[in-house]
Motif scaffolding. Structure first.
Motif, PDB file in Angstrom:
ATOM      1  N   LEU A 170       8.827  62.127   8.147  1.00 14.80           N
ATOM      2  CA  LEU A 170       7.608  61.880   7.775  1.00 14.80           C
ATOM      3  C   LEU A 170       6.623  62.852   8.074  1.00 14.80           C
ATOM      4  CD1 LEU A 170       7.565  58.299   9.499  1.00 14.80           C
ATOM      5  CD2 LEU A 170       7.971  58.840   7.041  1.00 14.80           C
ATOM      6  N   HIS A 171       6.686  63.887   9.120  1.00 12.03           N
ATOM      7  CA  HIS A 171       5.706  64.951   9.011  1.00 12.03           C
ATOM      8  C   HIS A 171       5.621  65.748   7.761  1.00 12.03           C
ATOM      9  CE1 HIS A 171       6.332  63.569  13.061  1.00 12.03           C
ATOM     10  NE2 HIS A 171       7.264  63.920  13.050  1.00 12.03           N
ATOM     11  N   ASP A 172       6.804  66.087   7.405  1.00 14.29           N
ATOM     12  CA  ASP A 172       6.921  66.803   5.934  1.00 14.29           C
ATOM     13  C   ASP A 172       6.089  65.824   4.776  1.00 14.29           C
ATOM     14  OD1 ASP A 172       8.463  69.018   7.086  1.00 14.29           O
ATOM     15  OD2 ASP A 172      10.170  67.900   7.082  1.00 14.29           O
ATOM     16  N   ALA A 173       6.563  64.592   4.953  1.00 18.21           N
ATOM     17  CA  ALA A 173       6.002  63.859   3.773  1.00 18.21           C
ATOM     18  C   ALA A 173       4.471  63.981   3.894  1.00 18.21           C
ATOM     19  CB  ALA A 173       6.507  62.166   4.056  1.00 18.21           C
ATOM     20  N   HIS A 174       3.828  63.767   5.042  1.00 13.32           N
ATOM     21  CA  HIS A 174       2.404  63.382   5.272  1.00 13.32           C
ATOM     22  C   HIS A 174       1.805  65.164   4.995  1.00 13.32           C
ATOM     23  CE1 HIS A 174       3.209  60.004   8.321  1.00 13.32           C
ATOM     24  NE2 HIS A 174       3.174  59.631   6.862  1.00 13.32           N
ATOM     25  N   THR A 175       2.625  66.008   5.359  1.00 10.14           N
ATOM     26  CA  THR A 175       2.081  67.436   4.957  1.00 10.14           C
ATOM     27  C   THR A 175       1.909  67.638   3.618  1.00 10.14           C
ATOM     28  OG1 THR A 175       3.313  68.356   6.840  1.00 10.14           O
ATOM     29  CG2 THR A 175       2.483  69.820   5.319  1.00 10.14           C
ATOM     30  N   ALA A 176       2.965  67.065   2.732  1.00 11.54           N
ATOM     31  CA  ALA A 176       2.932  67.294   1.199  1.00 11.54           C
ATOM     32  C   ALA A 176       1.604  66.254   0.969  1.00 11.54           C
ATOM     33  CB  ALA A 176       4.084  66.821   0.619  1.00 11.54           C
ATOM     34  N   GLN A 177       1.669  65.070   1.145  1.00 12.80           N
ATOM     35  CA  GLN A 177       0.431  64.229   0.682  1.00 12.80           C
ATOM     36  C   GLN A 177      -0.875  64.682   1.115  1.00 12.80           C
ATOM     37  OE1 GLN A 177       0.523  60.446   2.713  1.00 12.80           O
ATOM     38  NE2 GLN A 177      -0.334  59.485   0.870  1.00 12.80           N
ATOM     39  N   ASN A 178      -1.100  65.331   2.264  1.00  8.83           N
ATOM     40  CA  ASN A 178      -2.298  66.074   2.528  1.00  8.83           C
ATOM     41  C   ASN A 178      -2.463  67.196   1.765  1.00  8.83           C
ATOM     42  OD1 ASN A 178      -2.653  63.951   4.617  1.00  8.83           O
ATOM     43  ND2 ASN A 178      -1.743  65.247   6.238  1.00  8.83           N
TER      44      ASN A 178
END
Length: 222
Positions: A170-178
């Motif tokens: 999820l950290h990677d997912a949120h990084t991409a989203q941000n």
């Protein structure tokens, strides 16, 4: 999109054995209870400081002195243990070779301390032209803050929308989203698949599927 940023732990490599060994040695040196590798697996991905905080007994997890002591002990151990059991996932090296030969631009972005990330990537992927390789340094906040991913985009002179982030958490997912990049997640890493499903991102369960998705430009937030 021929610009790809890979997470490291749980995405390109299984680094759990070396992390677990270093963490448990550090805990033992301070007289703290140690953990099973399976439990440590659930703690990986948010940086060494958070790993150490979460590994402490519950009544010490918010005590800066305890966290600092364990972090210092862990960082003494990990440069000597990371090679023990740390290997690329099957098929990853061949996939990277093919992507590089087809002129994809490849980078590594990890929350692992840069002092370990750089030699680990060089040791395990000596022929892959990753540029840049970024582990954690005080210069940029840890993922999911987008600053480091945006720095990679700027270094490539590429808009974030032209980049695909590949991760396992999820950290990677949120990084991409941000950051506004595309995103593909893999299911062989350290996060629970049910958690990854909440992102709506394409999930790849094999390296062959990942390569097909990358070549097709599949991803969300692109």
């Amino acid at each position: 999109m021929k610009h790809i940023v890979f997470d490291l732990d749980g995405t390109l490599v299984d680094s759990l054995p070396g992390i677990a060994l270093a963490l448990n040695r550090a805990l033992e040196s301070l007289g703290k209870p140690i953990h099973t590798a399976q439990h440590i697996r659930t703690l990986v991905g948010r940086g060494a400081r958070r790993l150490c905080a979460d590994a402490l007994p519950a009544d010490e997890q918010n005590l800066p002195a305890s966290i600092n002591a364990l972090l210092q002990a862990f960082m003494r151990e990990y440069p000597h243990t990371w090679q023990q059991g740390t290997i690329p996932y099957e098929g990853i090296s061949d996939m990277l070779e093919r992507l590089a030969s087809d002129e994809y631009r490849l980078s590594v972005l990890s929350n692992k301390p840069h002092i370990v990330t750089a030699p680990l990537v060089k040791h395990l992927f000596p022929s892959i032209p990753f540029a840049p390789v970024m582990g954690y340094t005080p210069e940029y906040p840890r993922k999911p803050d987008p600053a480091s991913l945006l720095h990679i985009a700027a270094s490539w002179n590429t808009a974030p929308s032209g980049i695909t982030m590949v991760g396992d958490s999820l950290h990677d997912a949120h990084t991409a989203q941000n950051a506004g990049t595309a995103l593909i997640l893999v299911t062989w890493g350290y996060a629970l698949t049910d958690d990854l499903l909440t992102t709506g991102a394409p999930l790849c369960s094999t390296v062959a599927e990942l390569e097909r998705s990358l070549r097709a430009g599949t991803g969300i937030w692109s």
